[in-house]
Design a protein around this motif. Sequence first.
Motif, PDB file in Angstrom:
ATOM      1  N   GLU A  39      21.199  92.292  44.725  1.00  0.00           N
ATOM      2  CA  GLU A  39      20.818  93.329  43.759  1.00  0.00           C
ATOM      3  C   GLU A  39      20.624  92.741  42.366  1.00  0.00           C
ATOM      4  O   GLU A  39      19.673  93.090  41.664  1.00  0.00           O
ATOM      5  CB  GLU A  39      21.879  94.423  43.728  1.00  0.00           C
ATOM      6  CG  GLU A  39      21.807  95.383  44.894  1.00  0.00           C
ATOM      7  CD  GLU A  39      22.478  96.692  44.576  1.00  0.00           C
ATOM      8  OE1 GLU A  39      23.697  96.701  44.357  1.00  0.00           O
ATOM      9  OE2 GLU A  39      21.756  97.717  44.522  1.00  0.00           O
ATOM     10  N   THR A  75      14.953  92.893  47.355  1.00  0.00           N
ATOM     11  CA  THR A  75      15.023  94.166  48.069  1.00  0.00           C
ATOM     12  C   THR A  75      15.040  94.017  49.581  1.00  0.00           C
ATOM     13  O   THR A  75      15.264  94.995  50.295  1.00  0.00           O
ATOM     14  CB  THR A  75      13.826  95.052  47.679  1.00  0.00           C
ATOM     15  OG1 THR A  75      12.598  94.355  47.987  1.00  0.00           O
ATOM     16  CG2 THR A  75      13.868  95.377  46.196  1.00  0.00           C
ATOM     17  N   THR A 117      17.854  95.817  51.345  1.00  0.00           N
ATOM     18  CA  THR A 117      19.140  95.748  50.668  1.00  0.00           C
ATOM     19  C   THR A 117      19.793  97.126  50.582  1.00  0.00           C
ATOM     20  O   THR A 117      21.007  97.268  50.737  1.00  0.00           O
ATOM     21  CB  THR A 117      18.947  95.150  49.269  1.00  0.00           C
ATOM     22  OG1 THR A 117      18.282  93.889  49.370  1.00  0.00           O
ATOM     23  CG2 THR A 117      20.287  94.937  48.574  1.00  0.00           C
ATOM     24  N   GLU A 118      18.972  98.161  50.364  1.00  0.00           N
ATOM     25  CA  GLU A 118      19.512  99.526  50.280  1.00  0.00           C
ATOM     26  C   GLU A 118      20.147  99.966  51.598  1.00  0.00           C
ATOM     27  O   GLU A 118      21.134 100.695  51.608  1.00  0.00           O
ATOM     28  CB  GLU A 118      18.405 100.500  49.878  1.00  0.00           C
ATOM     29  CG  GLU A 118      18.022 100.445  48.405  1.00  0.00           C
ATOM     30  CD  GLU A 118      19.197 100.823  47.491  1.00  0.00           C
ATOM     31  OE1 GLU A 118      19.919 101.782  47.822  1.00  0.00           O
ATOM     32  OE2 GLU A 118      19.411 100.141  46.471  1.00  0.00           O
TER      33      GLU A 118
END
Length: 340
Positions: free
Chosen positions: A115, A120, A332-333
Amino acid sequence: MSQITIRPIDIRNISDDDAKASHELRVALAAERTPDDPAPKWEDTQAQLQSIPTFVDVWVWFVEQEGKTLGTADLGVMRADENQHLAQFSIKLLPETRRQGLGKLLLKEIVAVAEAENRTLLMTDTASTVPSGAAFLERVGATVGLESHVNQLKLAEIPGGLLDTWTSDLADGFTPGLWEGPYPEESIEEILQLFDIFNTVPRGELQVDDFKLTLEQLRQQEESRAKRGVERWSLYVRDNETGKIAGFTELMWNPHKPTFAHQGITAVWPQYRGKRLGRWLKAELLKKLVAERPNVTIVRTENADSNDAMLKINTELGFKPYLAELVWQVPTETVKGYLG
């Protein structure tokens, strides 16, 4: 598990004790992933730790219990113009320590750095010999972007006379050449263009962009190999009419694994395909290997399962699947959601 600590490691200035712990872990995990191979040597681990290219930033963590290293994690980002959304990671734990939450602890460290670096998409790979890796990534929410194999050729099993047959006739209008060691400066621009062919290789569902190798990156890669003692041969064929290099192939040999050679990239520009240049290149370089490296008994290479053209050549040479590999990707989310 009691008294668990996660400790960041400055990999470019790693202490002797941490380097030895890293090596011991590497030996233990190699015995699981490639049980038929000789154990990694300390000198090779040392050389790898001392030869990380500067265009790659790497974060490393040890997970420890009462002074014992149970596993490690790393995150790498390439400082390049392309694929600035991407970071590559790995989590490696001793078998007896898995499914106890350590992977999740290490994943928190990985996501925090990703992050901060605005990466991402996270990418990693697993081997069929260590199925726990795939099971963990499925729980995280990762998906398979590319299926591939490490394929292996036992030189003694190459069909008799095949190499001579394949190299008896080079297509009309082409002249071969060989580079041993670092690429020559006088051809460097054309050599850099050759690596663009790699962008035509099948890459499945991987969310990656084309990559443009720079001179600095190439020279750093060569310097890294030199520190490890790795030798490289690059064989190419040139179009006599245009002067353009039509295709090339690479073989590499590491003195710390003297009975093995690694088949690197083999690539032919699309306009020259169908002339059996790839077959000629691979067979000619294998003949050189047999003649000049008699201790080598096995050649390994990696191929995407969807790369039908290269697999056809390799299968006819006698390459057989050694282990299956999967390349995984996960936003990543999505990982943050898994971590809660």
